[in-house]
Scaffold this motif. Structure first.
Motif, PDB file in Angstrom:
ATOM      1  N   LYS A  81     -86.206 -19.579 -49.459  1.00 41.45           N
ATOM      2  CA  LYS A  81     -85.123 -20.182 -48.735  1.00 41.45           C
ATOM      3  C   LYS A  81     -85.842 -21.743 -47.791  1.00 41.45           C
ATOM      4  O   LYS A  81     -85.735 -22.164 -47.493  1.00 41.45           O
ATOM      5  CB  LYS A  81     -85.056 -19.660 -47.514  1.00 41.45           C
ATOM      6  CG  LYS A  81     -84.176 -18.167 -47.745  1.00 41.45           C
ATOM      7  CD  LYS A  81     -82.764 -18.910 -47.751  1.00 41.45           C
ATOM      8  CE  LYS A  81     -81.704 -18.064 -48.864  1.00 41.45           C
ATOM      9  NZ  LYS A  81     -80.443 -18.435 -48.855  1.00 41.45           N
TER      10      LYS A  81
ATOM     11  N   ILE B  69     -84.046 -25.503 -46.922  1.00 38.34           N
ATOM     12  CA  ILE B  69     -84.249 -25.743 -45.832  1.00 38.34           C
ATOM     13  C   ILE B  69     -84.727 -27.168 -45.479  1.00 38.34           C
ATOM     14  O   ILE B  69     -83.855 -27.648 -44.993  1.00 38.34           O
ATOM     15  CB  ILE B  69     -84.449 -24.810 -44.484  1.00 38.34           C
ATOM     16  CG1 ILE B  69     -84.004 -23.282 -44.465  1.00 38.34           C
ATOM     17  CG2 ILE B  69     -84.978 -25.353 -42.801  1.00 38.34           C
ATOM     18  CD1 ILE B  69     -84.804 -22.351 -43.738  1.00 38.34           C
TER      19      ILE B  69
ATOM     20  N   ALA C  83     -84.215 -30.661 -36.769  1.00 38.98           N
ATOM     21  CA  ALA C  83     -82.892 -29.100 -36.368  1.00 38.98           C
ATOM     22  C   ALA C  83     -83.284 -28.201 -35.717  1.00 38.98           C
ATOM     23  O   ALA C  83     -84.394 -28.342 -34.550  1.00 38.98           O
ATOM     24  CB  ALA C  83     -83.671 -28.141 -37.622  1.00 38.98           C
TER      25      ALA C  83
ATOM     26  N   ASN D 118     -82.259 -24.794 -32.827  1.00 42.23           N
ATOM     27  CA  ASN D 118     -82.297 -23.437 -34.145  1.00 42.23           C
ATOM     28  C   ASN D 118     -82.553 -22.528 -32.139  1.00 42.23           C
ATOM     29  O   ASN D 118     -83.416 -22.294 -31.801  1.00 42.23           O
ATOM     30  CB  ASN D 118     -83.510 -22.901 -34.190  1.00 42.23           C
ATOM     31  CG  ASN D 118     -84.070 -21.182 -34.037  1.00 42.23           C
ATOM     32  OD1 ASN D 118     -82.911 -20.858 -34.950  1.00 42.23           O
ATOM     33  ND2 ASN D 118     -85.610 -20.909 -33.940  1.00 42.23           N
TER      34      ASN D 118
ATOM     35  N   VAL E  77     -84.856 -16.010 -38.371  1.00 43.12           N
ATOM     36  CA  VAL E  77     -84.572 -16.979 -38.982  1.00 43.12           C
ATOM     37  C   VAL E  77     -85.184 -18.469 -38.219  1.00 43.12           C
ATOM     38  O   VAL E  77     -86.281 -18.725 -39.171  1.00 43.12           O
ATOM     39  CB  VAL E  77     -83.500 -17.187 -38.233  1.00 43.12           C
ATOM     40  CG1 VAL E  77     -82.709 -18.352 -37.515  1.00 43.12           C
ATOM     41  CG2 VAL E  77     -81.876 -17.570 -39.561  1.00 43.12           C
ATOM     42  N   THR E  78     -86.058 -17.651 -37.006  1.00 49.67           N
ATOM     43  CA  THR E  78     -86.755 -19.293 -36.213  1.00 49.67           C
ATOM     44  C   THR E  78     -88.668 -19.308 -36.628  1.00 49.67           C
ATOM     45  O   THR E  78     -88.761 -19.914 -37.349  1.00 49.67           O
ATOM     46  CB  THR E  78     -86.972 -18.360 -34.716  1.00 49.67           C
ATOM     47  OG1 THR E  78     -86.053 -18.378 -34.069  1.00 49.67           O
ATOM     48  CG2 THR E  78     -87.815 -19.497 -34.235  1.00 49.67           C
TER      49      THR E  78
ATOM     50  N   ALA F 206     -87.460 -20.470 -40.384  1.00 48.74           N
ATOM     51  CA  ALA F 206     -86.887 -22.474 -39.489  1.00 48.74           C
ATOM     52  C   ALA F 206     -88.346 -23.067 -39.926  1.00 48.74           C
ATOM     53  O   ALA F 206     -88.861 -23.632 -39.954  1.00 48.74           O
ATOM     54  CB  ALA F 206     -86.551 -22.886 -39.118  1.00 48.74           C
ATOM     55  N   HIS F 207     -89.439 -22.915 -38.897  1.00 45.53           N
ATOM     56  CA  HIS F 207     -90.953 -22.891 -38.453  1.00 45.53           C
ATOM     57  C   HIS F 207     -91.816 -22.944 -39.685  1.00 45.53           C
ATOM     58  O   HIS F 207     -92.551 -24.197 -39.190  1.00 45.53           O
ATOM     59  CB  HIS F 207     -91.571 -22.305 -37.585  1.00 45.53           C
ATOM     60  CG  HIS F 207     -93.002 -22.405 -36.843  1.00 45.53           C
ATOM     61  ND1 HIS F 207     -92.574 -23.730 -35.732  1.00 45.53           N
ATOM     62  CD2 HIS F 207     -94.448 -21.845 -37.382  1.00 45.53           C
ATOM     63  CE1 HIS F 207     -94.512 -24.093 -35.334  1.00 45.53           C
ATOM     64  NE2 HIS F 207     -94.819 -22.875 -36.705  1.00 45.53           N
TER      65      HIS F 207
ATOM     66  N   LEU G 158     -90.013 -25.860 -41.760  1.00 42.35           N
ATOM     67  CA  LEU G 158     -89.924 -27.933 -40.750  1.00 42.35           C
ATOM     68  C   LEU G 158     -91.061 -27.603 -39.755  1.00 42.35           C
ATOM     69  O   LEU G 158     -91.388 -29.028 -39.102  1.00 42.35           O
ATOM     70  CB  LEU G 158     -88.301 -27.316 -40.153  1.00 42.35           C
ATOM     71  CG  LEU G 158     -87.073 -27.467 -40.905  1.00 42.35           C
ATOM     72  CD1 LEU G 158     -85.843 -27.265 -39.952  1.00 42.35           C
ATOM     73  CD2 LEU G 158     -87.439 -28.354 -42.452  1.00 42.35           C
TER      74      LEU G 158
ATOM     75  N   LEU H   1     -88.447 -28.963 -36.113  1.00 39.34           N
ATOM     76  CA  LEU H   1     -87.736 -27.938 -35.708  1.00 39.34           C
ATOM     77  C   LEU H   1     -87.445 -28.012 -34.306  1.00 39.34           C
ATOM     78  O   LEU H   1     -89.791 -27.543 -33.263  1.00 39.34           O
ATOM     79  CB  LEU H   1     -88.083 -26.464 -36.167  1.00 39.34           C
ATOM     80  CG  LEU H   1     -86.981 -25.217 -36.232  1.00 39.34           C
ATOM     81  CD1 LEU H   1     -85.740 -25.224 -36.282  1.00 39.34           C
ATOM     82  CD2 LEU H   1     -87.913 -23.995 -35.971  1.00 39.34           C
TER      83      LEU H   1
ATOM     84  N   THR I  74     -86.522 -25.542 -31.001  1.00 41.25           N
ATOM     85  CA  THR I  74     -86.141 -23.709 -30.829  1.00 41.25           C
ATOM     86  C   THR I  74     -85.569 -23.907 -29.141  1.00 41.25           C
ATOM     87  O   THR I  74     -86.861 -24.334 -28.540  1.00 41.25           O
ATOM     88  CB  THR I  74     -87.045 -22.778 -30.899  1.00 41.25           C
ATOM     89  OG1 THR I  74     -87.497 -23.293 -32.864  1.00 41.25           O
ATOM     90  CG2 THR I  74     -86.265 -21.306 -30.842  1.00 41.25           C
TER      91      THR I  74
ATOM     92  N   LEU J 176     -79.808 -24.558 -36.860  1.00 42.64           N
ATOM     93  CA  LEU J 176     -79.790 -22.829 -37.939  1.00 42.64           C
ATOM     94  C   LEU J 176     -79.669 -21.416 -37.440  1.00 42.64           C
ATOM     95  O   LEU J 176     -80.310 -21.694 -36.095  1.00 42.64           O
ATOM     96  CB  LEU J 176     -81.719 -23.476 -38.322  1.00 42.64           C
ATOM     97  CG  LEU J 176     -81.657 -23.664 -39.982  1.00 42.64           C
ATOM     98  CD1 LEU J 176     -83.143 -24.888 -39.689  1.00 42.64           C
ATOM     99  CD2 LEU J 176     -81.938 -23.193 -40.415  1.00 42.64           C
TER     100      LEU J 176
END
Ligand code: XMP
Length: 320
Positions: free
Chosen positions: A19, A23, A32, A34, A45-46, A49-50, A53, A57, A59, A134
């Motif tokens: 994943k 991403i 992105a 979030n 997901v945070t 994604a962190h 990215l 990212l 947030t 995200l």
């Protein structure tokens, strides 16, 4: 057709690797956004994604006025400790104006969806220049939406809605093959503290999913107080989820020797593995009495407290 990955099948390390790569490829050199709500799904997901990215990212925590007591600050503090900066965006007025006068459950969800994605997020995303969002949609959300049981607020493609056309951005949903038990495993593997990974589920429309009838700041305050009591009293019991619902109808009660046409709170506690089916937790009568006493003492205006004993189906976990 989405291919399910059950908790038994899930190899967290290879899932994370896969994943993170996906991403990174999707976002490229861009950025992105979030939306973190503090629930298990969006928290997981945070972190995912962190990991993919880092500073690409952004947030945000949308304070929609519908969250549990002290939630925005608590979650921002906790993620800061994990190295993830969280920006709190105050959108309370926008959500309450959109919800004014609406009593139909589907229209309520629709108002929240539109306010969240189109108004508030649309604006944040536009300002940021980012085109990727995200999101922690899981398979149960998709199933129930497709089955027409309930419109989960975060499912678009399955309904034939193109988010890029409708809202101006692309949605990346890395958890879509998992159910709640798998997401908890993944969260833990990513370093999410137990207080979040073991957290009971909380719906996207937040406390609005627990107010029957019109959602106003006052009615949310009532259900928020009741929720705090239920969560405090039931923390640590073996249950999938527990919650309080504010009913629309009032009932006659007695207060200070006078008749009082007061509020009704319904409590629900569920045993379930994945939210697809659920049965009411067999709470002891002592526990039920404790809940009733504390709600009556802590939540202004309440004269009736009931406990739901109907399973899902035909019930659902939330009330709206
Ligand atoms: P229901 O009420 O449909 O809930 O039996 C099943 C599970 O999903 C949560 N839930 C939601 N989650 N958006 C979400 O992200 C929603 O609109 C929503 N509605 C319900 C609910 O708390 C339960 O765990």
């Amino acid at each position: 057709m989405i291919k399910e990955i059950t908790a038994q099948m899930l190899d967290t390390e290879s899932f994370i690797k896969e994943k993170v790569a996906e991403i990174k490829t999707a976002v490229g050199t861009g950025t992105a956004i979030n939306a973190l709500s503090g629930g298990v799904d969006s928290s997981t997901v945070t972190l995912l994604a962190h990991r993919a990215l880092a500073s690409q990212l952004r947030t945000v925590f949308i304070e929609n006025g519908l969250m549990r007591e002290g939630e925005p600050e608590r979650i921002a503090r906790l993620f800061k400790k994990l190295g993830v900066p969280v920006e709190i965006v105050d959108a309370r007025n926008e959500f309450f104006s959109a919800l004014r006068g609406i009593t139909d459950p589907e229209r309520k969800r629709e108002a929240i969806t539109q306010t969240f994605y189109k108004k508030v997020f649309g604006r944040i995303v536009m300002e940021s220049g980012s085109v990727h969002l995200l999101q922690g949609t899981i398979l149960t959300d998709v199933d129930e939406t497709v089955a027409g049981i309930k419109r989960q607020h975060n499912v678009f493609e399955q309904l034939g809605i193109n988010p890029e056309k409708a809202f101006g951005y692309k949605i990346i949903e890395p958890l879509i093959q998992l159910r709640k038990d798998g997401v908890r495993m993944l969260g833990r593997a990513l370093g999410l503290p137990n207080e979040i990974s073991d957290r009971i589920p909380f719906p996207g429309p937040a406390l609005a999913a627990r107010v029957i009838g019109e959602v106003t700041p006052e009615r949310i305050a009532t259900v928020r107080r009741a929720t705090a009591v239920v969560e405090r009293v039931l923390t640590g019991i073996k249950a999938f989820q527990y919650l309080a619902i504010l009913h629309e109808d009032r009932v006659t009660g007695m207060r200070d020797g006078k008749r009082d046409f007061g509020l009704q709170i319904e409590l629900r506690s569920w045993d379930s593995v994945d939210a697809r089916t659920a049965t009411p937790t067999r709470l002891s009568f002592d526990m039920l009495e404790k809940l009733a006493h504390e709600i009556l003492a802590d939540v202004p205006g309440v004269v009736s407290v009931t406990y739901n004993i109907a399973p899902k189906p035909p019930s659902t976990i939330e009330a709206v």
